[in-house]
Write an enzyme that holds these catalytic residues in place. Structure first.
Site, PDB file in Angstrom:
ATOM      1  N   MET A  30       0.843  -1.292  -0.043  1.00  0.00           N
ATOM      2  CA  MET A  30       0.041  -0.094   0.069  1.00  0.00           C
ATOM      3  C   MET A  30       0.795   1.268  -0.083  1.00  0.00           C
ATOM      4  SD  MET A  30      -3.518  -1.031   2.061  1.00  0.00           S
ATOM      5  CE  MET A  30      -2.678  -0.763   3.821  1.00  0.00           C
ATOM      6  N   ALA A  32       4.229   4.198   0.907  1.00  0.00           N
ATOM      7  CA  ALA A  32       4.670   4.351   2.109  1.00  0.00           C
ATOM      8  C   ALA A  32       5.983   3.659   2.471  1.00  0.00           C
ATOM      9  CB  ALA A  32       3.946   4.733   3.083  1.00  0.00           C
ATOM     10  N   GLY A  36      11.085  -3.036   5.306  1.00  0.00           N
ATOM     11  CA  GLY A  36      10.445  -4.167   5.294  1.00  0.00           C
ATOM     12  C   GLY A  36       9.707  -4.572   3.907  1.00  0.00           C
ATOM     13  N   HIS A  37       9.168  -3.556   3.153  1.00  0.00           N
ATOM     14  CA  HIS A  37       8.758  -3.787   1.929  1.00  0.00           C
ATOM     15  C   HIS A  37       9.837  -3.993   0.779  1.00  0.00           C
ATOM     16  CE1 HIS A  37       5.620  -0.870   3.346  1.00  0.00           C
ATOM     17  NE2 HIS A  37       4.843  -1.675   3.116  1.00  0.00           N
ATOM     18  N   GLY A 149       5.003 -10.056   4.059  1.00  0.00           N
ATOM     19  CA  GLY A 149       5.602 -10.315   5.210  1.00  0.00           C
ATOM     20  C   GLY A 149       4.628 -10.957   6.426  1.00  0.00           C
ATOM     21  N   LYS A 151       4.620 -10.011   9.168  1.00  0.00           N
ATOM     22  CA  LYS A 151       4.315  -8.980   9.892  1.00  0.00           C
ATOM     23  C   LYS A 151       2.915  -8.741  10.112  1.00  0.00           C
ATOM     24  CE  LYS A 151       3.925  -4.336  11.223  1.00  0.00           C
ATOM     25  NZ  LYS A 151       2.836  -4.061  10.997  1.00  0.00           N
ATOM     26  N   ASP A 152       2.316  -8.996   8.870  1.00  0.00           N
ATOM     27  CA  ASP A 152       0.923  -9.306   8.807  1.00  0.00           C
ATOM     28  C   ASP A 152       0.624 -10.759   8.922  1.00  0.00           C
ATOM     29  OD1 ASP A 152      -0.344  -6.324   8.130  1.00  0.00           O
ATOM     30  OD2 ASP A 152       1.362  -6.712   7.179  1.00  0.00           O
ATOM     31  N   SER A 187       6.742  -0.356   9.886  1.00  0.00           N
ATOM     32  CA  SER A 187       5.238  -0.109   9.400  1.00  0.00           C
ATOM     33  C   SER A 187       5.181   1.214   8.908  1.00  0.00           C
ATOM     34  CB  SER A 187       4.448  -0.359  10.756  1.00  0.00           C
ATOM     35  OG  SER A 187       3.126   0.092  10.306  1.00  0.00           O
TER      36      SER A 187
HETATM   37  P1  AMP Z   1       1.447  -2.973   3.482  1.00  0.00           P
HETATM   38  O1  AMP Z   1       1.920  -1.921   2.381  1.00  0.00           O
HETATM   39  O2  AMP Z   1       1.323  -2.582   4.719  1.00  0.00           O
HETATM   40  O3  AMP Z   1      -0.064  -3.365   2.793  1.00  0.00           O
HETATM   41  O4  AMP Z   1       2.342  -4.138   3.320  1.00  0.00           O
HETATM   42  C1  AMP Z   1       2.743  -4.780   2.081  1.00  0.00           C
HETATM   43  C2  AMP Z   1       3.519  -5.958   2.534  1.00  0.00           C
HETATM   44  O5  AMP Z   1       4.826  -5.403   3.147  1.00  0.00           O
HETATM   45  C3  AMP Z   1       2.819  -6.797   3.247  1.00  0.00           C
HETATM   46  O6  AMP Z   1       3.030  -8.244   2.845  1.00  0.00           O
HETATM   47  C4  AMP Z   1       3.321  -6.852   4.738  1.00  0.00           C
HETATM   48  O7  AMP Z   1       3.264  -7.782   5.632  1.00  0.00           O
HETATM   49  C5  AMP Z   1       4.763  -6.527   4.400  1.00  0.00           C
HETATM   50  N1  AMP Z   1       5.613  -5.835   5.486  1.00  0.00           N
HETATM   51  C6  AMP Z   1       5.087  -4.721   5.892  1.00  0.00           C
HETATM   52  N2  AMP Z   1       5.872  -4.321   7.174  1.00  0.00           N
HETATM   53  C7  AMP Z   1       7.032  -5.364   7.008  1.00  0.00           C
HETATM   54  C8  AMP Z   1       8.070  -5.835   7.937  1.00  0.00           C
HETATM   55  N3  AMP Z   1       8.296  -4.846   8.964  1.00  0.00           N
HETATM   56  N4  AMP Z   1       8.901  -6.592   7.462  1.00  0.00           N
HETATM   57  C9  AMP Z   1       8.482  -7.621   6.689  1.00  0.00           C
HETATM   58  N5  AMP Z   1       7.531  -7.279   5.868  1.00  0.00           N
HETATM   59  C10 AMP Z   1       6.649  -6.339   6.039  1.00  0.00           C
END
Ligand code: AMP
Length: 279
Positions: A30, A32, A36-37, A149, A151-152, A187
């Protein structure tokens, strides 16, 4: 890196790449973006010929319109980060190209017990939105591998179930949580924390580690109760801290391994989630 905004154009482009026998690794995000991403992009690069990332703040997975409105957005710097990470293709669609007026979400109701608890309970409709957008993405991108990740954690289980049922040709790769130096899970929402909240936020991981170190038949119950108290004391407001079976997310009430400890806590106006597996 090639940027696509139109679902049909990226679909056509990727069909031609598949004809050349190139494997496609997909990283849905999503935006930002943080390390991690980018760690998911690096994993995908190591395994696939072509890495496709998406940046789409998916409206149907937000159960709170304020959260959707204020979700951090930084497309220009995200693009630079993706280029530096070696991402080949970015899909950044408009919401109006992903959803038609009045469209109903797909349902995740019969996915299993794990859908009913924790995030599923606290954020009604959230996983329906996740299943809906992933289904659309998988049909457009048709990846060989998709990277999520840990993380989720619950989202990984949802995506695994969706893939098993509807997209068995896709391989899902779960990737480890990337943390700041003090242990806070990276995050996009961390950017909303003020300096004091940011200092407190490191306690979440410290508490998870403390439970792990006390995970013995004698200590585990007290330690969980104490941890809940600590994370429910100002400036924290605890939504849940649960010890669960790693696959079903059934609560674990007696001493058992492996388990996953999952936590959601509000710190000021920011909602943070984290988890730790005890092997
Ligand atoms: P999001 O942008 O929050 O939807 O996350 C996109 C992907 O990045 C998802 O698969 C998350 O689990 C992963 N992700 C977010 N934060 C982390 C992190 N700290 N370490 C590893 N993967 C992450």
């Amino acid at each position: 890196m090639i940027l696509f905004r139109d679902p049909n154009e990226i679909k056509e482009f990727l069909v031609s790449k598949r004809r050349q026998n190139l494997s496609i690794g997909f990283v849905p995000t999503m935006g930002a973006l943080h390390q991690g991403h980018l760690s998911l992009i690096a994993e995908a690069k190591g395994n696939c010929d072509l890495v496709v990332a998406s940046i789409f703040v998916n409206p149907t997975q937000f159960n709170n319109s304020k959260d959707l409105e204020t979700y951090p957005r930084s497309i220009e710097s995200d693009i630079l980060k993706l280029i530096s990470a070696g991402c080949d293709v970015l899909f950044h669609p408009e919401a109006s190209n992903m959803y038609f007026e009045g469209e109903k979400k797909l349902s995740s109701d019969d996915y299993g017990y794990f859908i009913e608890v924790l995030e599923g309970l606290k954020r009604p409709g959230h996983f329906d939105g996740v299943v809906t957008i992933l289904t659309k993405f998988f049909k457009i991108i048709q990846p060989n591998q998709v990277y999520f990740g840990q993380k989720d954690y619950q989202q990984c289980l949802v995506a695994e179930t969706l893939i098993k049922r509807d997209f068995p040709e896709i391989v899902l790769k779960r990737c480890r949580i990337i943390r700041e130096k003090d242990g806070l899970a990276m995050s996009s929402r961390n950017a909303r924390l003020n300096a004091e909240e940011r200092r407190f936020a490191a306690k979440i991981y410290q508490i998870l580690c403390e439970i792990k170190s006390q995970w013995t038949e004698e200590n585990f119950l007290n330690c969980v109760l104490e941890s809940r108290n600590l994370l429910n004391t100002s400036p924290f407001s605890l939504e849940y801290l649960e010890v669960c079976h790693v696959e079903t997310l059934m609560p674990v009430k007696s001493y058992f391994k492996p388990v996953v400890i999952l936590v959601a806590v509000n710190l000021g106006k920011t909602r943070l989630i984290d988890n730790l597996i005890i092997e």
